[in-house]
Design a protein around this motif. Structure first.
Motif, PDB file in Angstrom:
ATOM      1  N   PRO A  34       1.117  -0.984   0.096  1.00 54.32           N
ATOM      2  CA  PRO A  34       0.245  -0.074   0.014  1.00 54.32           C
ATOM      3  C   PRO A  34       1.122   1.605  -0.093  1.00 54.32           C
ATOM      4  O   PRO A  34       1.748   0.820   0.239  1.00 54.32           O
ATOM      5  CB  PRO A  34      -0.842   0.069   1.402  1.00 54.32           C
ATOM      6  N   LEU A  35      -0.043   2.556  -0.505  1.00 51.90           N
ATOM      7  CA  LEU A  35       1.320   3.317  -1.422  1.00 51.90           C
ATOM      8  C   LEU A  35       1.544   4.025   0.639  1.00 51.90           C
ATOM      9  O   LEU A  35       2.583   4.727   0.370  1.00 51.90           O
ATOM     10  CB  LEU A  35       0.479   4.249  -1.696  1.00 51.90           C
ATOM     11  N   ASP A  36       0.490   3.957   1.260  1.00 51.38           N
ATOM     12  CA  ASP A  36       0.374   4.602   2.853  1.00 51.38           C
ATOM     13  C   ASP A  36       1.692   3.749   3.518  1.00 51.38           C
ATOM     14  O   ASP A  36       2.684   4.819   4.036  1.00 51.38           O
ATOM     15  CB  ASP A  36      -0.698   4.218   3.445  1.00 51.38           C
ATOM     16  N   GLU A  37       1.911   2.374   3.296  1.00 50.76           N
ATOM     17  CA  GLU A  37       2.846   1.620   3.886  1.00 50.76           C
ATOM     18  C   GLU A  37       4.610   2.354   3.634  1.00 50.76           C
ATOM     19  O   GLU A  37       5.404   2.241   4.161  1.00 50.76           O
ATOM     20  CB  GLU A  37       2.639   0.046   4.279  1.00 50.76           C
ATOM     21  N   SER A  93       8.112  10.708  -5.950  1.00 48.89           N
ATOM     22  CA  SER A  93       7.665  11.282  -6.356  1.00 48.89           C
ATOM     23  C   SER A  93       5.966  10.919  -5.898  1.00 48.89           C
ATOM     24  O   SER A  93       4.803  12.203  -5.635  1.00 48.89           O
ATOM     25  CB  SER A  93       7.137  10.783  -7.812  1.00 48.89           C
ATOM     26  N   PHE A  94       5.574  10.022  -4.827  1.00 45.19           N
ATOM     27  CA  PHE A  94       4.491   9.989  -4.521  1.00 45.19           C
ATOM     28  C   PHE A  94       4.779   9.837  -2.634  1.00 45.19           C
ATOM     29  O   PHE A  94       4.070   9.629  -1.953  1.00 45.19           O
ATOM     30  CB  PHE A  94       3.706   8.705  -4.829  1.00 45.19           C
ATOM     31  N   LEU A  95       5.410  10.561  -2.147  1.00 46.30           N
ATOM     32  CA  LEU A  95       6.387  10.652  -1.281  1.00 46.30           C
ATOM     33  C   LEU A  95       5.108  11.348  -0.117  1.00 46.30           C
ATOM     34  O   LEU A  95       4.884  10.802   1.069  1.00 46.30           O
ATOM     35  CB  LEU A  95       7.592  11.276  -0.721  1.00 46.30           C
ATOM     36  N   LEU A  96       4.922  12.651  -0.403  1.00 41.85           N
ATOM     37  CA  LEU A  96       4.042  13.635  -0.015  1.00 41.85           C
ATOM     38  C   LEU A  96       2.806  13.313  -0.317  1.00 41.85           C
ATOM     39  O   LEU A  96       1.730  13.691   0.571  1.00 41.85           O
ATOM     40  CB  LEU A  96       4.685  14.467   0.230  1.00 41.85           C
TER      41      LEU A  96
END
Length: 202
Positions: free
Chosen positions: A100-103, A175-178
């Motif tokens: 998952p992106l949050d993880e 790129s999707f960190l924040l």
């Protein structure tokens, strides 16, 4: 208690401590997490913690290696079953998709923290380099096998391609960190997989 049981208990305890430390790192980050936090979360004494790990730095290094070793073991098994370098790379992309992106954001945040922290401590640089080399060597072996089998083009430079693979993965994650939408992240990851495979085979 027999030595075999004793070693099994120690290994189970180490695994439990690593899992508890990972929870703390993901919640607070590497530098904000203390050994007191880890011991408190696990409801053990600091003495018990230090009986297994000398520092939180050692805990992080063991966590990173455990994740990489799990991937290496899985891929070695897959290769024995399929003898396909392409299948191994596609499996790696699938592992990325399953996280998952949050993880991923939490893991990457404290991983970057540790990397910055280690850059100012020469005694940690070698350990971090060993982890990075393990990742690059894994890709080098897969790519070399693909060249031998004819799955990948013969003139491919596997060393450069290994760096390209991780640059694609890490660059997209950064790129999707924040912020960013999970569906968009997965769509781009799918496109990147297609591009990477085309580069290896074209």
């Amino acid at each position: 208690m027999s030595p075999k049981v004793t070693e099994a208990y120690k290994e189970e305890k180490r695994t439990t401590i690593l899992a508890g430390a990972l929870h703390c790192f993901l919640e607070k980050g590497f530098q904000a997490t203390t050994t007191d936090d880890i011991a408190r979360h696990l409801r053990i004494s600091k003495g018990t913690l230090y009986g297994y790990f000398a520092s939180k730095e050692e805990i992080y290094i063991q966590l990173a290696h455990a994740r990489m070793d799990d991937m290496v073991e899985t891929l070695n098994t897959l290769y024995m079953e399929t003898s396909s370098a392409k299948a191994m790379l596609r499996h790696m992309f699938e592992r990325f998709r399953r996280q998952p992106l949050d993880e991923l954001r939490k893991w990457l945040t404290f991983h970057l923290e540790f990397t910055t922290y280690a850059s100012r401590r020469p005694e940690l640089i070698a350990s971090n380099r060993t982890y990075l080399d393990k990742a690059l060597n894994l890709l080098n072996r897969i790519l070399a096998a693909g060249k031998r089998s004819g799955e990948f083009r013969a003139e491919l430079d596997e060393s450069s391609a290994a760096y390209l693979f991780w640059a694609v993965r890490d660059g997209l994650a950064l790129s999707f960190l924040l912020d960013g939408d999970e569906a968009e992240y997965r769509r781009i990851l799918d496109d990147m997989e297609t591009m990477v495979m085309k580069h290896l085979t074209a």
